[in-house]
Scaffold this motif. Structure first.
Motif, PDB file in Angstrom:
ATOM      1  N   ALA A  81      28.412  53.314  44.876  1.00  0.00           N
ATOM      2  CA  ALA A  81      29.558  53.430  45.764  1.00  0.00           C
ATOM      3  C   ALA A  81      30.468  54.526  45.227  1.00  0.00           C
ATOM      4  O   ALA A  81      30.477  54.812  44.039  1.00  0.00           O
ATOM      5  CB  ALA A  81      30.324  52.106  45.848  1.00  0.00           C
ATOM      6  N   GLN A  82      31.208  55.135  46.112  1.00  0.00           N
ATOM      7  CA  GLN A  82      32.172  56.148  45.704  1.00  0.00           C
ATOM      8  C   GLN A  82      33.235  55.515  44.811  1.00  0.00           C
ATOM      9  O   GLN A  82      33.581  54.349  44.973  1.00  0.00           O
ATOM     10  CB  GLN A  82      32.863  56.736  46.945  1.00  0.00           C
ATOM     11  N   VAL A  83      33.733  56.284  43.866  1.00  0.00           N
ATOM     12  CA  VAL A  83      34.845  55.814  43.057  1.00  0.00           C
ATOM     13  C   VAL A  83      36.038  55.645  43.982  1.00  0.00           C
ATOM     14  O   VAL A  83      36.346  56.532  44.779  1.00  0.00           O
ATOM     15  CB  VAL A  83      35.174  56.824  41.928  1.00  0.00           C
ATOM     16  N   GLN A  84      36.687  54.492  43.895  1.00  0.00           N
ATOM     17  CA  GLN A  84      37.829  54.216  44.765  1.00  0.00           C
ATOM     18  C   GLN A  84      39.078  54.040  43.924  1.00  0.00           C
ATOM     19  O   GLN A  84      39.038  53.424  42.864  1.00  0.00           O
ATOM     20  CB  GLN A  84      37.580  52.941  45.571  1.00  0.00           C
ATOM     21  N   ARG A  85      40.177  54.591  44.417  1.00  0.00           N
ATOM     22  CA  ARG A  85      41.475  54.426  43.751  1.00  0.00           C
ATOM     23  C   ARG A  85      42.429  53.767  44.736  1.00  0.00           C
ATOM     24  O   ARG A  85      42.486  54.151  45.896  1.00  0.00           O
ATOM     25  CB  ARG A  85      42.017  55.786  43.308  1.00  0.00           C
ATOM     26  N   PHE A  86      43.168  52.794  44.258  1.00  0.00           N
ATOM     27  CA  PHE A  86      44.096  52.079  45.120  1.00  0.00           C
ATOM     28  C   PHE A  86      45.139  51.391  44.265  1.00  0.00           C
ATOM     29  O   PHE A  86      45.070  51.414  43.042  1.00  0.00           O
ATOM     30  CB  PHE A  86      43.366  51.064  46.000  1.00  0.00           C
ATOM     31  N   SER A  87      46.088  50.746  44.912  1.00  0.00           N
ATOM     32  CA  SER A  87      47.113  50.031  44.161  1.00  0.00           C
ATOM     33  C   SER A  87      46.590  48.661  43.780  1.00  0.00           C
ATOM     34  O   SER A  87      45.678  48.125  44.399  1.00  0.00           O
ATOM     35  CB  SER A  87      48.382  49.879  45.005  1.00  0.00           C
ATOM     36  N   ALA A  88      47.171  48.082  42.749  1.00  0.00           N
ATOM     37  CA  ALA A  88      46.785  46.745  42.315  1.00  0.00           C
ATOM     38  C   ALA A  88      46.984  45.752  43.448  1.00  0.00           C
ATOM     39  O   ALA A  88      46.226  44.821  43.615  1.00  0.00           O
ATOM     40  CB  ALA A  88      47.596  46.339  41.090  1.00  0.00           C
TER      41      ALA A  88
END
Length: 165
Positions: free
Chosen positions: A43-50
């Motif tokens: 899967a693509q690396v995902q960045r998000f808030s906690a």
């Protein structure tokens, strides 16, 4: 047949070669950048808030979380979660085999093992909770799942107890 002296000289060389062949691997407390060495990214690396991951509602939940999922050569899907500094603070796994917990837990494996051995475990379920590490493992033949995290590394606003394998 090798002489004792030749054997003594060969042992350090063999040990050095063995150490050189071990690759760095991601796991709890290690950089997320090493996760790709654990297996094939699925899967693509995902960045998000906690807040987006754990469902927290506090304003402190704006901490950055990065998620990366890999498929190990044994067919286990491992998802690693890193804090804003890029350090893996939690991971989940699911697959037909139990993953190499020593690899996944890294330096936290010894405290996990000590705590697991000190308590009564159920046949298909193990839940270990210490100040250093939390590990929940369940499984039976061809179906192993687990969640692990390091409480001191979890970003503010992130609730790792809501992670699902």
């Amino acid at each position: 047949m090798m002489s004792a002296r030749a054997l003594l000289l060969a042992l350090p060389l063999g040990f050095a070669l063995a150490l050189a062949s071990v690759s760095a691997q991601a796991g709890l407390g290690r950089p997320l950048l090493d996760a790709a060495q654990d297996g094939k990214p699925v899967a693509q690396v995902q960045r998000f808030s906690a807040q987006a991951v754990s469902g927290a509602t506090s304003a402190a939940a704006a901490s950055a979380v990065t998620q990366q999922t890999v498929l190990t050569p044994q067919g286990v899907t491992v998802t690693e979660y890193a804090n804003a500094q890029g350090t893996v603070f939690a991971l989940t796994w699911k697959g037909p085999f139990k993953p190499d917990l020593q690899q996944l837990l890294g330096s936290y494996f010894a405290p996990y093992l000590k705590a697991a051995n000190a308590q009564t475990q159920q046949l298909n379920l193990s839940m270990v909770k210490t100040g250093d590490i939390v590990v929940n493992v369940a499984g039976r033949m061809r179906g192993f799942v687990g969640v692990a995290w390091v409480p001191t590394l979890v970003p503010a606003g992130f609730d790792p107890s809501k992670l699902q394998p």
